[in-house]
Design a protein around this motif. Structure first.
Motif, PDB file in Angstrom:
ATOM      1  N   THR A 135     -21.066  48.463  30.319  1.00  0.00           N
ATOM      2  CA  THR A 135     -21.061  47.065  29.858  1.00  0.00           C
ATOM      3  C   THR A 135     -19.757  46.746  29.143  1.00  0.00           C
ATOM      4  O   THR A 135     -19.169  45.678  29.339  1.00  0.00           O
ATOM      5  N   ALA A 136     -19.304  47.696  28.322  1.00  0.00           N
ATOM      6  CA  ALA A 136     -18.061  47.453  27.581  1.00  0.00           C
ATOM      7  C   ALA A 136     -16.879  47.359  28.540  1.00  0.00           C
ATOM      8  O   ALA A 136     -15.981  46.538  28.351  1.00  0.00           O
ATOM      9  N   SER A 137     -16.879  48.189  29.572  1.00  0.00           N
ATOM     10  CA  SER A 137     -15.768  48.151  30.524  1.00  0.00           C
ATOM     11  C   SER A 137     -15.794  46.877  31.356  1.00  0.00           C
ATOM     12  O   SER A 137     -14.738  46.357  31.744  1.00  0.00           O
ATOM     13  N   ILE A 138     -16.981  46.381  31.647  1.00  0.00           N
ATOM     14  CA  ILE A 138     -17.084  45.118  32.386  1.00  0.00           C
ATOM     15  C   ILE A 138     -16.399  44.002  31.597  1.00  0.00           C
ATOM     16  O   ILE A 138     -15.604  43.228  32.123  1.00  0.00           O
ATOM     17  N   TYR A 139     -16.708  43.958  30.322  1.00  0.00           N
ATOM     18  CA  TYR A 139     -16.156  42.914  29.463  1.00  0.00           C
ATOM     19  C   TYR A 139     -14.656  43.117  29.239  1.00  0.00           C
ATOM     20  O   TYR A 139     -13.886  42.160  29.130  1.00  0.00           O
ATOM     21  N   SER A 140     -14.251  44.364  29.259  1.00  0.00           N
ATOM     22  CA  SER A 140     -12.874  44.722  28.900  1.00  0.00           C
ATOM     23  C   SER A 140     -11.829  44.009  29.758  1.00  0.00           C
ATOM     24  O   SER A 140     -10.807  43.528  29.246  1.00  0.00           O
ATOM     25  N   ILE A 204     -16.492  35.537  24.406  1.00  0.00           N
ATOM     26  CA  ILE A 204     -15.275  35.953  23.697  1.00  0.00           C
ATOM     27  C   ILE A 204     -14.061  35.202  24.229  1.00  0.00           C
ATOM     28  O   ILE A 204     -13.139  34.871  23.474  1.00  0.00           O
ATOM     29  N   LEU A 205     -14.058  34.905  25.519  1.00  0.00           N
ATOM     30  CA  LEU A 205     -12.883  34.258  26.121  1.00  0.00           C
ATOM     31  C   LEU A 205     -12.630  32.872  25.535  1.00  0.00           C
ATOM     32  O   LEU A 205     -11.483  32.438  25.437  1.00  0.00           O
ATOM     33  N   ILE A 402     -20.194  33.671  18.553  1.00  0.00           N
ATOM     34  CA  ILE A 402     -20.180  33.690  17.080  1.00  0.00           C
ATOM     35  C   ILE A 402     -19.221  34.762  16.575  1.00  0.00           C
ATOM     36  O   ILE A 402     -18.378  34.512  15.704  1.00  0.00           O
ATOM     37  N   LEU A 403     -19.342  35.954  17.134  1.00  0.00           N
ATOM     38  CA  LEU A 403     -18.465  37.042  16.687  1.00  0.00           C
ATOM     39  C   LEU A 403     -17.001  36.721  17.002  1.00  0.00           C
ATOM     40  O   LEU A 403     -16.105  36.990  16.190  1.00  0.00           O
ATOM     41  N   LEU A 412      -8.156  38.190  13.358  1.00  0.00           N
ATOM     42  CA  LEU A 412      -8.226  39.547  13.893  1.00  0.00           C
ATOM     43  C   LEU A 412      -8.414  39.588  15.402  1.00  0.00           C
ATOM     44  O   LEU A 412      -8.498  40.667  15.977  1.00  0.00           O
ATOM     45  N   LEU A 413      -8.506  38.431  16.037  1.00  0.00           N
ATOM     46  CA  LEU A 413      -8.911  38.444  17.443  1.00  0.00           C
ATOM     47  C   LEU A 413      -7.749  38.635  18.406  1.00  0.00           C
ATOM     48  O   LEU A 413      -7.838  39.424  19.339  1.00  0.00           O
TER      49      LEU A 413
END
Lengths: 524, 61
Positions: A135-140, A204-205, A402-403, A412-413
């Motif tokens: 999942t993290a790699s998909i988002y990455s 996030i985008l 939100i995050l 920090l983003l």
């Protein structure tokens, strides 16, 4: 030895073999899943411009490394204890965790470590950990070339060790509330992995904003192409290889009795492989039909698999092909739509995973409605699948939004404009991906990127102007362009470095420095 | 207790036994969490410093 004793001995031996085979099966599924990460590594590095290639790789490697200990720390516990959260007996109850059921997932419990009495927890935890890493790699890939590494780690851990696994506990667990209440069916995680990860990326985008140079002043989009398409395509093929481990690990292995899926419904690998291959083929052909582009064709292969993943053990294989075909065609259309909204998804992760994940969940509701659930659970229904897809999309999107805004407010983003223009590799990475070739700062100039390397891919209405990058440098600060061709579409002439920028030439050896010559050969 | 092969605990050395006491196991776990948090914070600081450095260099030009 009497007959009963022989029978008991055979049973005992069989039970031992069963347990060991179970371990072996998941061990190799986990190993195969690492190919997903090798693939994502190659894919994202190839999809980055050369000035960002290593930074994209570092990001991917660190996501993998952070996911494992954090999933050990709290991810596995969330899966075991969160299947009914936040619904208590009297409505919403934020303490409605199953603390008793989650006891085996507490990091210092007997099961969470070497234990000769438990041959299942470790391999199941490992398989789920690799799902989380996926999942993290998909988002990455969506956020490459401008997100801060630390922000990426925080968001990836939040996705892989909290958000995704909570969704899995709801809809990918035999007693998850979506399964019990709606008959939700997502056998190979199109919803709980791909929809959540794809919509998390979208969340996030939006606060992250597009890369510098992605959009022109008139709102049209440029195609910021990666530096190594063959590497990208090879990476996608590796991801497909790894997904055979992923999909295999979605079954509960039982070499004696009947294999079952995650919901306890009888299933087997044969049905999985029929539909995986047919869906993949359909996805490739669908994307080829629409784009003729190898990047989208290989993305279509993945999208085709996700399009059939929810009903991998139920579809008739030619139907799986058609579902994959539709999924493969959906990807470029969705990617173009997202681009026109002003959202810069660098690799099309939202389209491939988010959109095809939703399509896969809905397809089960359309073509498998009425298939019975286990026990008192409701049968599959379109309404149940639609609600499930909406929950998964919201579960990925809302916390990410939100995050993302929280990190953006804290500064920090996103990396600074200067770092993005220079390139993340020269700014942050102590080694070079291509040391023989200098990465010139001029090449990263947003004007040159937009006018020289980019290709106007905007068709129809331009993207919305209110989503223009906020961090873009004002045009008045840009350096003046020299030798610009009259036609703005032509690439500018290559800037040759002045002699002062060139590395010092090697001194040519004088005659005295040459090694002694061999004497001439004598005629025999 | 987070056991290691449970049968071998009997007669194990003092350090091994200490390392597998419940309190020690939890302590090790929190140290791991601390290391992860520290690395993330140090990464944040590193990125801020790198960004500032690149900006200064650009300003000088």
């Amino acid at each position: 030895m009497n007959e009963e004793a022989v029978s008991a001995a055979i049973d005992a031996a069989l039970a031992g073999h069963t347990t060991i085979n179970l371990e072996i099966y998941y061990w190799w599924c986990t190993a195969l899943m690492i190919a997903i990460h090798a693939g994502f590594l190659a894919y994202e590095m190839g999809a980055s411009r050369s000035k960002n290639a290593l930074a994209s790789g570092v990001k991917n490697i660190l996501a993998f490394a952070f996911m494992i200990p954090t999933f050990f720390a709290f991810g596995w516990w969330i899966y075991l204890a969160g299947y009914n959260w936040p619904f208590g007996a009297d409505g919403i109850d934020l303490m409605a965790w199953d603390f008793e059921g989650g006891a085996g997932g507490v990091p210092w419990s007997d099961a969470m470590g070497p234990n000769l009495q438990d041959q299942a927890t470790g391999v199941f935890w490992a398989a789920f950990t690799l799902f989380a890493c996926t999942t993290a790699s998909i988002y990455s890939g969506a956020v490459i070339e401008r997100i801060k590494l630390s922000a990426f780690i925080i968001t990836a851990v939040f996705l892989g060790s909290v958000v995704w696994i909570l969704g899995a506990s709801w809809g990918w667990h035999p007693t998850g509330w979506m399964v019990v209440e709606w008959g939700f069916r997502d056998v190979a995680a199109a919803g709980v992995v791909h929809t959540i990860a794809g919509f998390f990326a979208l969340g996030i985008l939006i606060p992250l904003g597009p890369r510098i140079g992605k959009y022109n002043a008139d709102g049209s989009a440029n195609d910021l192409r990666g530096h190594n398409m063959p590497l990208t395509i090879t990476g996608l093929m590796l991801i497909i290889l790894g997904f055979f481990g992923f999909l295999g690990a979605c079954l509960i292995y039982d070499p004696v009795g009947q294999w079952v899926n995650i919901y306890g419904i009888p299933s087997n690998l044969s049905s999985f492989v029929f539909n995986t291959l047919m869906g993949m083929a359909g996805g490739i052909i669908g994307a080829y039909f629409l784009t003729r582009d190898p990047f989208w064709m290989m993305s279509g292969a993945l999208g085709g698999i996700f399009s059939v993943a929810s009903g991998l053990d139920l579809f008739y294989p030619p139907l799986a092909f058609l579902l994959g075909f539709i999924g493969g065609m959906l990807i470029p259309v969705a990617a173009r739509f997202i681009e026109k909204l002003g959202i810069d998804d660098a690799v099309g992760a939202v389209a491939v995973h988010g959109v095809c994940g939703v399509w896969g969940v809905l397809a089960v509701g359309i073509f498998c409605a009425g298939y019975p659930g286990v026990g008192d659970n409701p049968a599959i229904s379109f309404i149940g699948q639609a609600k499930g897809a909406a929950v998964m999309a919201a579960l990925g999107f809302v916390p990410a939004l939100i995050l993302g805004y929280l990190l953006r407010i804290l500064g920090l983003l996103r990396v600074r404009n200067e770092v993005e223009i220079l390139g993340l590799d020269p700014a942050e990475i102590p080694s070079q991906g291509y040391p023989e070739f200098a990465v010139w700062e001029e090449a990263a100039d947003p004007v040159q990127v937009s006018r020289g390397r980019g290709r106007d891919s905007g068709r129809g209405e331009p993207p919305r102007r209110d989503r223009e990058p906020q961090r873009r440098e004002p045009r008045r600060e840009l350096p003046p362009q020299r030798n610009r061709p009259a036609d703005g579409d032509l690439p500018p002439p290559r800037t040759r470095p002045v002699d002062g920028d060139l590395p010092p030439r090697r001194p040519r050896p004088g005659n005295d420095d040459l090694p002694p010559q061999l004497p001439p050969r004598r005629p025999s | 207790m987070n056991s290691s092969p449970v049968e071998t605990m009997e007669g194990a050395g003092a350090f091994f036994t200490f390392a597998h006491q419940p309190g020690t196991v939890q302590g090790i776990f929190w140290v791991m969490c601390g290391v992860l948090a520290f690395v993330v914070v140090s990464s944040i600081i590193h990125e801020i410093r790198v960004g500032a450095k690149v900006a200064r260099r650009r300003d000088r030009r």
